[in-house]
Every structure is written in C-alpha cells, then in structure tokens.
Design an enzyme around this catalytic site. Structure first.
Site, PDB file in Angstrom:
ATOM      1  N   ASP A   1       9.950 -11.933   0.877  1.00 54.94           N
ATOM      2  CA  ASP A   1       9.286 -10.691   1.282  1.00 54.94           C
ATOM      3  C   ASP A   1       7.895 -11.087   1.741  1.00 54.94           C
ATOM      4  O   ASP A   1       7.016 -11.375   0.923  1.00 54.94           O
ATOM      5  CB  ASP A   1       9.238  -9.729   0.081  1.00 54.94           C
TER       6      ASP A   1
ATOM      7  N   LYS B   1      -0.032  -9.602   8.523  1.00 53.70           N
ATOM      8  CA  LYS B   1       1.210  -9.013   9.030  1.00 53.70           C
ATOM      9  C   LYS B   1       0.956  -7.909  10.064  1.00 53.70           C
ATOM     10  O   LYS B   1       1.757  -7.685  10.952  1.00 53.70           O
ATOM     11  CB  LYS B   1       1.992  -8.445   7.842  1.00 53.70           C
TER      12      LYS B   1
ATOM     13  N   GLU C   1      13.469  -4.370   5.502  1.00 51.13           N
ATOM     14  CA  GLU C   1      13.031  -4.184   4.113  1.00 51.13           C
ATOM     15  C   GLU C   1      13.840  -3.111   3.382  1.00 51.13           C
ATOM     16  O   GLU C   1      14.283  -3.343   2.250  1.00 51.13           O
ATOM     17  CB  GLU C   1      11.526  -3.900   4.066  1.00 51.13           C
TER      18      GLU C   1
ATOM     19  N   ASP D   1       8.768   3.472   0.674  1.00 46.02           N
ATOM     20  CA  ASP D   1       8.051   2.223   0.409  1.00 46.02           C
ATOM     21  C   ASP D   1       6.551   2.428   0.617  1.00 46.02           C
ATOM     22  O   ASP D   1       6.087   2.572   1.748  1.00 46.02           O
ATOM     23  CB  ASP D   1       8.602   1.129   1.354  1.00 46.02           C
TER      24      ASP D   1
HETATM   25  P1  ADP Z   1       2.781  -4.768   0.514  1.00 49.85           P
HETATM   26  O1  ADP Z   1       4.207  -4.356   0.643  1.00 49.85           O
HETATM   27  O2  ADP Z   1       1.860  -4.021   1.446  1.00 49.85           O
HETATM   28  O3  ADP Z   1       2.579  -6.241   0.587  1.00 49.85           O
HETATM   29  P2  ADP Z   1       2.824  -4.217  -2.375  1.00 49.85           P
HETATM   30  O4  ADP Z   1       4.147  -3.583  -2.416  1.00 49.85           O
HETATM   31  O5  ADP Z   1       2.655  -5.526  -3.037  1.00 49.85           O
HETATM   32  O6  ADP Z   1       2.246  -4.281  -0.902  1.00 49.85           O
HETATM   33  O7  ADP Z   1       1.790  -3.158  -2.971  1.00 49.85           O
HETATM   34  C1  ADP Z   1       0.450  -3.447  -3.211  1.00 49.85           C
HETATM   35  C2  ADP Z   1      -0.202  -2.174  -3.740  1.00 49.85           C
HETATM   36  O8  ADP Z   1       0.412  -1.837  -4.967  1.00 49.85           O
HETATM   37  C3  ADP Z   1      -1.676  -2.289  -3.988  1.00 49.85           C
HETATM   38  O9  ADP Z   1      -2.347  -1.222  -3.357  1.00 49.85           O
HETATM   39  C4  ADP Z   1      -1.783  -2.155  -5.512  1.00 49.85           C
HETATM   40  O10 ADP Z   1      -2.953  -1.452  -5.894  1.00 49.85           O
HETATM   41  C5  ADP Z   1      -0.567  -1.330  -5.839  1.00 49.85           C
HETATM   42  N1  ADP Z   1      -0.159  -1.545  -7.223  1.00 49.85           N
HETATM   43  C6  ADP Z   1       0.218  -2.697  -7.808  1.00 49.85           C
HETATM   44  N2  ADP Z   1       0.471  -2.529  -9.123  1.00 49.85           N
HETATM   45  C7  ADP Z   1       0.234  -1.218  -9.376  1.00 49.85           C
HETATM   46  C8  ADP Z   1       0.287  -0.400 -10.547  1.00 49.85           C
HETATM   47  N3  ADP Z   1       0.637  -0.907 -11.727  1.00 49.85           N
HETATM   48  N4  ADP Z   1      -0.030   0.906 -10.435  1.00 49.85           N
HETATM   49  C9  ADP Z   1      -0.392   1.431  -9.252  1.00 49.85           C
HETATM   50  N5  ADP Z   1      -0.474   0.727  -8.111  1.00 49.85           N
HETATM   51  C10 ADP Z   1      -0.175  -0.582  -8.170  1.00 49.85           C
HETATM   52 MG    MG Z   2       6.199  -4.454   0.924  1.00 50.26          MG
END
Ligand code: ADP
Ligand code: MG
Length: 594
Positions: A24, A87, A187, A211
């Site tokens: 991912d 990205k 995804e 998502d």
């Molecule tokens: P991407 O798909 O854009 O790479 P992610 O799916 O990894 O991103 O999401 C990252 C986001 O998830 C960040 O904004 C982070 O603050 C949020 N996040 C991660 N853990 C938590 C949590 N426990 N509670 C709320 N938000 C969270």
């Molecule tokens: Mg993602």
C-alpha cells in the site's frame, strides 16, 4: 503447494526464500504485507515492529537520505528538504498543481521535456517516479533484512480514480525499486479482498468502501460477482483527510482561547501535532487536553463534532453522489467497509453508519486492510490459492515502437485476457502518407531490447501537416492468446491490420529472463528514455522554429532571426552529443526567447 518454513514469533522465513508481497503505497503512510501459509500479515522491521512507514523522504545535509519515521521527525521544521505527499504528484504536470503550490513545503518545478512536475532539493531534481521508487525500495529492503527472504515480486495498490498514466508511473516506480509489479490493484478492491469478500466465487455482493486517510478521501461502490470486482462508481476529495481535522481543532482552540494561529511553520506544525494527539484520544474519551507553550488546550467530543461538521458532511455528500452515480439504493449495499487511519475517529464511524443505515465494518485494522488485500491478490496471482479463480493474464507487455525507438505499451503485462485496448498516435513529418507499425513484446523501454512480433505499414494516409492525422492503433488478444493489431486513420477511415499467433510461444523461463533483464536495466533504460524524449521534443521545437523563421523572416528583426538560428544549430549539436541536460537548458532558453 510448497510450504514456507516461518518462525511465527519473529516472522523470519528461510534464507533465500522468496516472499511475494502486497504494498500500500500511501500518501501519508506505506505498508508491505505478505501471505505465508495462507495467512496474510504486515511484515516487520528488524526490531519486530510492523512496517508501517510514513511516506516521507528527508535529504540530510550530509548527503544521507532518510526514509519513513526518521524523515517524519524532520517534518516539523518544514524546510524544503523533507518531502511528503509524493503520491499527489504522480502523473501530474506542473500546471495541474499550480493552485496547490502552497500545500507543498518544498519546491515544485516544471520538467519541460517530460511535461511533468519535478521537485528541486538543493541543486538536484527528482521526479515523483524516482521518489516513489525510494519509498518502495525502503519497504523492500527493510522487509528483506528482517525476514531474510528475497522480495522481487509485488502487487501495488492505487486509488480507484488513478488514470492510466498514474498507474503506469506506479508500475515504473516498482520496477525502478527492483520489483516486478505483478499487478496494480485498486485500493477499494484490496480492502474488500482483505475482508474476504469475493473470495467465494459463488457469492455476489455490493460493497461501499469509505477510505479517509491523512490528506485524501475517497468512496467507491463495488459490485463483486464471479470473483470479478467491478468498480461502479468512485467519488472523493483529494484534499480532505485527517490533516484537515487537525487544522479544524487548531482553529477551534484559537477561537476558544483567543490566541493567534501561529504563522511560523515550525510552531504551527507543533500545534497541529498536538491537535492530532488530542483528536486520537477522542476516539474513546469524551474530552481530551494537552499542554503547549505553558497553556492548557482542551476540547470535548461535542465541540469536536461541531468544529469538524462541515468536513464530515463533505464526505457524506460524496457517498450520496457515489450511490447516485452507481444507481444503487442504500438498501442494496451489503457491506460498508471503513479503511484509512482517520476512520478510527468515532464521529466518522457514527456518521457513516447513520448515512448507510447499517453497521459499518471496522474489524480489520483500517491502516492495514489495503496492504493485506494486495498481499492476498499477490498470493492469488502466483497460485498460492488454488481455490480461487486465476484469470488468464498477458505475461509480457505488448506495444509498438514510437519515435526514437521507444516502446509504447498498449496492453500492459498481467492485464487479464481476453482484452482489447487502443491508443491514438499521429505522424511526425508534414505530408507523411505512411506509418510503420512495429509490434513488440517485453518490459524494456527501448524496443531494441524487446522481442519483435511483427510489423505492417498503414498506407494511404491523406497528406496533412505533422500531428494532425489521428491514427488509432488497437490491440486485441482473444482467449487463446492470439493477438490482432489494427491501425486506422480516423479522419479518412484508412485501415490495415495484422494477426500474430506466436504470442505465447515463449517458455516460462524465457518470460522470466525478460523480466529479470528489465529490472536489472531499469535505471539504464530510464536514462536512455529520458534522452530520447528530450531529443524528440527538441526536434519538434526545431521544426516549429524553422517554420516560424521561414514564415516571418521578412518582418522579424534580423538580429532575432540570427539568434534563433543559432539556438537551432546549438540544439542540433547537443542532439548529436546526446547531452540531455544541455538540450533541456537550451530548449528552456529558446522558449523564454520566443
Ligand atoms: P494514507 O492512506 O493517506 O496514506 P492513512 O490511512 O495512513 O493515510 O491515514 C493517516 C491518517 O490517519 C492521519 O491523518 C492520522 O492522523 C490518522 N490516524 C491514525 N491513527 C489514528 C487514530 N488512532 N485515531 C484517529 N486518526 C488516526
Ligand atoms: Mg490509504
């Protein structure tokens, strides 16, 4: 099926074993997973932690390049040498991003010959493809170190809304990182697979995948039938994610405590990180607080709900539109799946559940679902799961030769067959009446390194200025692997075709040898291709400039004409010398002059 010995405690597998992975490659975080003995899990780093890697690259003063967590620590300074959200740049031109330049704390620049955006760090330019490859290589080498296995093959996920160019760039980044990209998976498809949907062929269902990541949001409606995943619709907002919820909290505090929002980036970033911390606590608490600059900052869940209402509403509106696009009633949705780190927020879970009028699925770790699904797909593709339908795929890319001997792929490797795909081309000379279509198979960027399958000539193209004819070249591969290539000039309907039966006469050994070569020479090929692109561009500019001089010589200032002619001569010399940098520099000067 061969069993791979694995130590379940350490995740270590036998040396020299191959692990096939799912990746991912996220805007905010990237993950790598693999399926061993039927179980898919996130791979570990050498300390035994999940390989959950912030998609961040830091170019240190001493020349070191830090990737992931270490780079994230540098982000707070926001100094133009720490790159994030790479990205977002994939497959984009400089102009595409002109409204958003402020979002990026680093320098975006235009790559004139490629027409794409590039990033300037100190005196070096990087393109998004190279940077994505750095992230992928980091995941690959970290996982190789901890497992002792070799990682050469991968399935990489991309958002459902990615276009062909963005998918191709993702593939190329994989290749540059030394990975044979078995497939690019959407995804939401990966997320559904992770939830076991579509694994049973008899079952059919309609699924909504919501998502919400760090900076992007999307929702897709999928129909899954006979093991085939069909994306009925996808909606989203590429600038809406957890980051915006953090900022909403900062703004709320500014009002509540009557402080100015810090303008200095470092201070603002500190406060935003504090806001993120608090926001996460609100997943299972009714209020949360932190200290910053000797002051207490508090927020209750109802205050949080209020100050982020417009953000949540925007995602729900997208969900409504996605259903409308797909022409699916809410009640027809069998499952609603939440993925992306930000769906851990309680207020999101509740809002989505209320909208869809059903329980939402959050059983899997929302950070991991997509990578796990990609690993399942990789396992299916490589025959690890005999129970699942293995669709026939095209083993090597098929394409035609374009200007300068470049390979232009029409049907990518691993595309499922039967299939039919077409691309549009044009002439490169004024009055050109013939076009040679040479068909090749292989993964290298130059056709001379690929395998030629045949060629034919499209005759009787009506004479037109260069670039005007529209020539559609379509490739059709039927279920028996027979390839038919057709070329048609769309303005005059002139057409010609050829049928090739030899497509699958390659043995598996020959196929894998061609793949290995393409990995080994990826860097070399990219350089060559860059040079050829620059030369092609230069030749077009030279021909335009010459025509311009010819048509306007009478009234142009003779000094200007002289200067233009000098430019043309200089560029011609640089083409002879094969100097990409000088060609680009002179093209830029010529552009500025004209
Ligand atoms: P991407 O798909 O854009 O790479 P992610 O799916 O990894 O991103 O999401 C990252 C986001 O998830 C960040 O904004 C982070 O603050 C949020 N996040 C991660 N853990 C938590 C949590 N426990 N509670 C709320 N938000 C969270
Ligand atoms: Mg993602």
């Amino acid at each position: 099926m061969a069993k791979i010995p694995i130590n379940l405690k350490t995740g270590e597998v036998n040396k020299n074993q191959e692990l096939i992975v799912g990746i991912d490659l996220g805007t905010t975080n990237s993950l790598i997973a693999s399926t061993v003995n039927g179980t898919s899990q996130i791979l570990k780093d050498h300390c035994g932690n999940d390989l959950f890697v912030p998609s961040i690259i830091h170019f240190a003063d001493d020349g070191n390049i830090l990737v992931g967590e270490e780079a994230r620590h540098k982000l707070i300074e926001n100094d133009g040498i720490t790159l994030y959200s790479i990205k977002r740049l994939l497959g984009k031109s400089f102009n595409d991003l002109s409204d958003r330049k402020k979002y990026f704390g680093y320098q975006l620049d235009e790559d004139l010959t490629e027409g794409s955006v590039r990033i300037k760090v100190r005196d070096t330019f990087y393109n998004p493809l190279e940077l994505s490859a750095m992230l992928l290589r980091h995941l690959k080498t970290e996982a190789e170190k901890s497992t002792g296995a070799q990682i050469n093959r991968a399935v990489i996920s991309v958002p459902a809304y990615f276009n062909d160019a963005q998918r191709q760039t993702t593939r190329d980044a994989g290749k540059l990182a030394g990975l044979d990209v078995l497939r690019i998976i959407n995804e939401p498809t990966a997320a559904s697979l992770a939830y076991g949907i579509g694994v049973n062929k008899e079952e059919s269902s309609i699924v909504a995948v919501y998502d919400l990541g760090g900076g992007t949001f999307d929702i897709s409606i999928l129909r899954i039938e006979d093991g085939v995943f069909d994306i009925l619709s996808t909606r989203g907002d590429t600038y809406l994610g957890g980051d915006d919820f953090d900022m909403a909290v900062v703004e709320f505090w500014a009002k509540k405590y009557q402080i100015e929002i810090p303008t200095q980036r470092t201070l603002l970033n500190q406060l935003r990180l504090k806001a993120e911390e608090v926001r996460k606590q609100l997943n299972d608490q009714d209020s949360a607080s932190i200290h910053w600059n000797d002051q207490l900052f508090e927020i209750t869940i109802s205050e949080f709900l209020q100050c982020t209402k417009t953000l949540v509403d925007r995602t729900i509106e997208c969900a409504r539109l996605a259903l409308k696009d797909a022409q699916i009633a809410k009640s027809k949705i069998n499952k609603v799946i939440l993925v992306g780190g930000s769906t851990r927020m309680k207020i999101i879970r509740e809002a989505v559940g209320t909208f869809f009028e059903q329980e939402v699925h959050t059983e899997l770790n929302p950070d991991q679902a997509v990578a796990i699904g990609a690993a399942i797909q990789a396992d299916i593709l490589t025959g690890g799961r005999k129970d699942l339908l293995l669709l026939d795929v095209n083993p090597l890319s098929l394409g035609i030769e374009t200007l300068g001997g470049l390979m232009d792929v029409v049907i990518p490797r691993n595309n499922k067959i039967p299939t039919q795909l077409a691309k549009e081309y044009t002439t490169s000379k004024d009055g050109q009446t013939k076009l040679k279509i040479a068909i090749y198979q292989g993964e290298r960027d130059l056709v001379e390194h690929n395998r030629k399958l045949g060629e034919f000539v499209l005759n009787n193209i009506p004479p037109m200025p260069l670039g005007l004819p529209k020539i559609e070249v379509s490739f059709r591969v039927d279920a028996d692997g027979i390839l038919q290539v057709k070329a048609k000039e769309l303005r005059s309907n002139t057409e010609q075709d050829i049928t090739i039966n030899s497509q699958f006469s390659l043995s598996p050994e020959e196929v894998s040898k061609m793949l290995l070569n393409s990995l080994e020479f990826a860097q070399f090929d990219m350089k060559e291709k860059g040079l050829i692109d620059a030369i092609n561009e230069a030749e077009i500019v030279i021909s335009h400039t010459k025509r311009f001089i010819h048509q306007n010589e009478n009234w142009l200032d003779s000094i200007d004409v002289q200067k233009l002619k000098e430019f043309v001569e200089q560029i011609k010399d640089q083409i002879k010398n094969k100097d990409k940098n000088l060609i680009e520099k002179n093209l830029e000067q010529l552009n500025n002059f004209a």
